[in-house]
Design a protein around this motif. Sequence first.
Motif, PDB file in Angstrom:
ATOM      1  N   GLY A  47      22.543-101.182  26.124  1.00 31.44           N
ATOM      2  CA  GLY A  47      21.522 -99.935  26.570  1.00 31.44           C
ATOM      3  C   GLY A  47      22.082 -98.594  25.986  1.00 31.44           C
ATOM      4  N   ALA A  48      23.115 -98.497  25.355  1.00 28.73           N
ATOM      5  CA  ALA A  48      23.315 -97.363  24.724  1.00 28.73           C
ATOM      6  C   ALA A  48      22.893 -97.185  23.180  1.00 28.73           C
ATOM      7  N   ALA A  49      23.524 -96.354  22.406  1.00 29.70           N
ATOM      8  CA  ALA A  49      23.361 -96.113  20.942  1.00 29.70           C
ATOM      9  C   ALA A  49      24.429 -95.205  20.534  1.00 29.70           C
ATOM     10  N   THR A  50      24.092 -94.839  19.293  1.00 26.67           N
ATOM     11  CA  THR A  50      25.320 -93.992  18.474  1.00 26.67           C
ATOM     12  C   THR A  50      25.243 -92.624  19.268  1.00 26.67           C
ATOM     13  N   HIS A  51      24.399 -91.990  20.171  1.00 29.10           N
ATOM     14  CA  HIS A  51      24.798 -91.015  21.017  1.00 29.10           C
ATOM     15  C   HIS A  51      25.923 -91.131  21.867  1.00 29.10           C
ATOM     16  N   SER A  52      26.169 -92.400  22.185  1.00 32.47           N
ATOM     17  CA  SER A  52      27.493 -92.368  22.979  1.00 32.47           C
ATOM     18  C   SER A  52      28.804 -91.894  22.467  1.00 32.47           C
ATOM     19  N   TRP A  53      28.692 -91.771  21.201  1.00 31.59           N
ATOM     20  CA  TRP A  53      30.061 -91.567  20.445  1.00 31.59           C
ATOM     21  C   TRP A  53      29.587 -89.841  19.953  1.00 31.59           C
ATOM     22  N   VAL A  67      32.525 -94.809  11.488  1.00 32.30           N
ATOM     23  CA  VAL A  67      31.204 -95.625  11.332  1.00 32.30           C
ATOM     24  C   VAL A  67      30.880 -96.035  12.498  1.00 32.30           C
ATOM     25  N   ALA A  68      29.621 -95.414  12.815  1.00 31.15           N
ATOM     26  CA  ALA A  68      29.030 -95.940  14.126  1.00 31.15           C
ATOM     27  C   ALA A  68      27.586 -96.456  14.190  1.00 31.15           C
ATOM     28  N   PRO A  69      27.120 -97.645  14.346  1.00 28.08           N
ATOM     29  CA  PRO A  69      26.003 -98.319  14.036  1.00 28.08           C
ATOM     30  C   PRO A  69      25.273 -98.326  15.353  1.00 28.08           C
ATOM     31  N   ASP A  70      23.909 -98.265  15.407  1.00 31.81           N
ATOM     32  CA  ASP A  70      23.352 -98.767  16.639  1.00 31.81           C
ATOM     33  C   ASP A  70      23.132-100.308  16.445  1.00 31.81           C
ATOM     34  N   LEU A  71      23.516-100.916  17.629  1.00 31.39           N
ATOM     35  CA  LEU A  71      23.636-102.403  17.466  1.00 31.39           C
ATOM     36  C   LEU A  71      21.955-102.988  17.464  1.00 31.39           C
ATOM     37  N   PRO A  72      21.908-103.977  17.171  1.00 31.78           N
ATOM     38  CA  PRO A  72      20.627-104.715  16.952  1.00 31.78           C
ATOM     39  C   PRO A  72      20.078-104.671  18.344  1.00 31.78           C
ATOM     40  N   ARG A 179      19.515 -89.988  38.205  1.00 31.67           N
ATOM     41  CA  ARG A 179      19.969 -90.469  39.415  1.00 31.67           C
ATOM     42  C   ARG A 179      20.571 -91.798  39.154  1.00 31.67           C
ATOM     43  N   PHE A 180      19.997 -92.638  38.310  1.00 31.98           N
ATOM     44  CA  PHE A 180      20.396 -94.202  37.988  1.00 31.98           C
ATOM     45  C   PHE A 180      21.913 -94.201  37.373  1.00 31.98           C
ATOM     46  N   LEU A 181      22.202 -93.137  36.478  1.00 33.52           N
ATOM     47  CA  LEU A 181      23.447 -93.440  35.557  1.00 33.52           C
ATOM     48  C   LEU A 181      24.671 -93.236  36.473  1.00 33.52           C
ATOM     49  N   PRO A 182      24.626 -92.132  37.431  1.00 32.11           N
ATOM     50  CA  PRO A 182      25.867 -92.002  38.457  1.00 32.11           C
ATOM     51  C   PRO A 182      26.048 -93.291  39.147  1.00 32.11           C
ATOM     52  N   ARG A 183      24.857 -94.043  39.812  1.00 29.76           N
ATOM     53  CA  ARG A 183      25.285 -95.210  40.534  1.00 29.76           C
ATOM     54  C   ARG A 183      25.642 -96.286  39.723  1.00 29.76           C
ATOM     55  N   ALA A 184      25.126 -96.314  38.693  1.00 33.81           N
ATOM     56  CA  ALA A 184      25.277 -97.823  38.078  1.00 33.81           C
ATOM     57  C   ALA A 184      26.658 -97.543  37.118  1.00 33.81           C
ATOM     58  N   THR A 185      27.285 -96.259  36.813  1.00 34.97           N
ATOM     59  CA  THR A 185      28.316 -96.319  35.927  1.00 34.97           C
ATOM     60  C   THR A 185      29.569 -95.533  36.927  1.00 34.97           C
ATOM     61  N   GLY A 186      29.208 -94.633  37.874  1.00 35.37           N
ATOM     62  CA  GLY A 186      30.491 -94.348  38.149  1.00 35.37           C
ATOM     63  C   GLY A 186      30.683 -92.891  37.542  1.00 35.37           C
ATOM     64  N   SER A 187      30.195 -92.587  36.417  1.00 38.06           N
ATOM     65  CA  SER A 187      30.140 -91.310  35.671  1.00 38.06           C
ATOM     66  C   SER A 187      29.219 -90.281  35.929  1.00 38.06           C
ATOM     67  N   ARG A 188      29.414 -89.053  35.614  1.00 33.57           N
ATOM     68  CA  ARG A 188      28.529 -88.054  35.605  1.00 33.57           C
ATOM     69  C   ARG A 188      28.565 -87.213  34.459  1.00 33.57           C
ATOM     70  N   ILE A 189      27.657 -87.407  33.416  1.00 35.56           N
ATOM     71  CA  ILE A 189      27.624 -86.872  32.126  1.00 35.56           C
ATOM     72  C   ILE A 189      26.524 -85.455  32.154  1.00 35.56           C
ATOM     73  N   ASP A 190      26.934 -84.917  31.047  1.00 34.13           N
ATOM     74  CA  ASP A 190      25.857 -83.574  30.931  1.00 34.13           C
ATOM     75  C   ASP A 190      24.498 -83.934  30.856  1.00 34.13           C
ATOM     76  N   ALA A 191      23.635 -82.827  31.037  1.00 42.78           N
ATOM     77  CA  ALA A 191      22.345 -82.939  30.933  1.00 42.78           C
ATOM     78  C   ALA A 191      21.598 -83.403  29.672  1.00 42.78           C
ATOM     79  N   ALA A 192      22.417 -82.957  28.514  1.00 40.28           N
ATOM     80  CA  ALA A 192      21.874 -83.568  27.348  1.00 40.28           C
ATOM     81  C   ALA A 192      21.995 -84.896  27.063  1.00 40.28           C
ATOM     82  N   GLY A 193      23.261 -85.241  27.735  1.00 37.95           N
ATOM     83  CA  GLY A 193      23.344 -86.893  27.613  1.00 37.95           C
ATOM     84  C   GLY A 193      22.545 -87.766  28.397  1.00 37.95           C
TER      85      GLY A 193
END
Length: 294
Positions: A47-53, A67-72, A179-193
């Motif tokens: 569910g992620a992509a290169t933006h994760s890094w 080297v960071a690819p977007d997976l198929p 709203r979904f990301l904190p519930r699903a991951t337990g993480s709080r990332i910035d608005a840009a992410g």
Amino acid sequence: MSAPRWDVEGRDWPNRAHSRFVEVGRIRWHVQVMGEGPVVLLLHGTGAATHSWRDVAPRLAQHFTVVAPDLPGHGFTSGRPPGGLSMASMARAVAELIAALDMSPQMIVGHSAGAAIALRMVGDGLAQPSALIGLNAAVLPFPGLAARIFPTLAKLLFVNPFAPTIFSRIARTPGEVGRFLPRATGSRIDAAGVDLYARLFATSGHCSGAITMMAQWDLPSLKALLPTVSVPVLLLHGAKDAAIPPSDAEAARKLIPDAEARLLPDLGHLAHEEQPEMVAALIADFARTHGLCA
């Protein structure tokens, strides 16, 4: 089915200046390459992509070729490998990309399902890194009843042609991804992410890739492969991970011959997006321990 568009969803993509598109077999890869030194391969999760890094890669690029690819099935990579999005097929596809780039990774860093692909690459003899790091690694089967429910649910979603469209419509609801990301991951990332995840999940093609990957995942076979992994492995796991139990890191450590596990306090499943400076430093330290820093 709509796929993320480089000139729309990717218009101001993080580290865009380092992006390139590479055709290998059936796949047109989006991959980012930056820095100089020993090659470090970064593999994102489902569910992620290169933006994760986005904040980790530039820091590592001070010492390494990153080297960071977007997976198929994800992000701006298009096409599917022979065998679909199974773990073994993804591992072979990434190995073919690395060969086409003529870059042999001295270290592989995988987040979540990306860690499973990294370990599968090593276990299948597709890569021979000097070290491997799993961030919140999804490498063990779900426990108990979940072992039957979750894979079955993923397969039901996979055979429903409307599922990706339904998920993408939900993602387009203002504030829903935030709203979904904190519930699903337990993480709080910035608005840009959050915005970057929302862009991807608003496209049915990206949702389809994530669902297909989950439906074709085979963690029991990976668990059986872990005792054959012969490279040093560091398992970093957010103590507040809501997606993968932190106890999995210690359980996986016991199965891998040369492994250590470390919990990251107060961080969730997206620990490397919450504290990129700290995670990049831990990656560099592990590389230095194994003689990989330039």
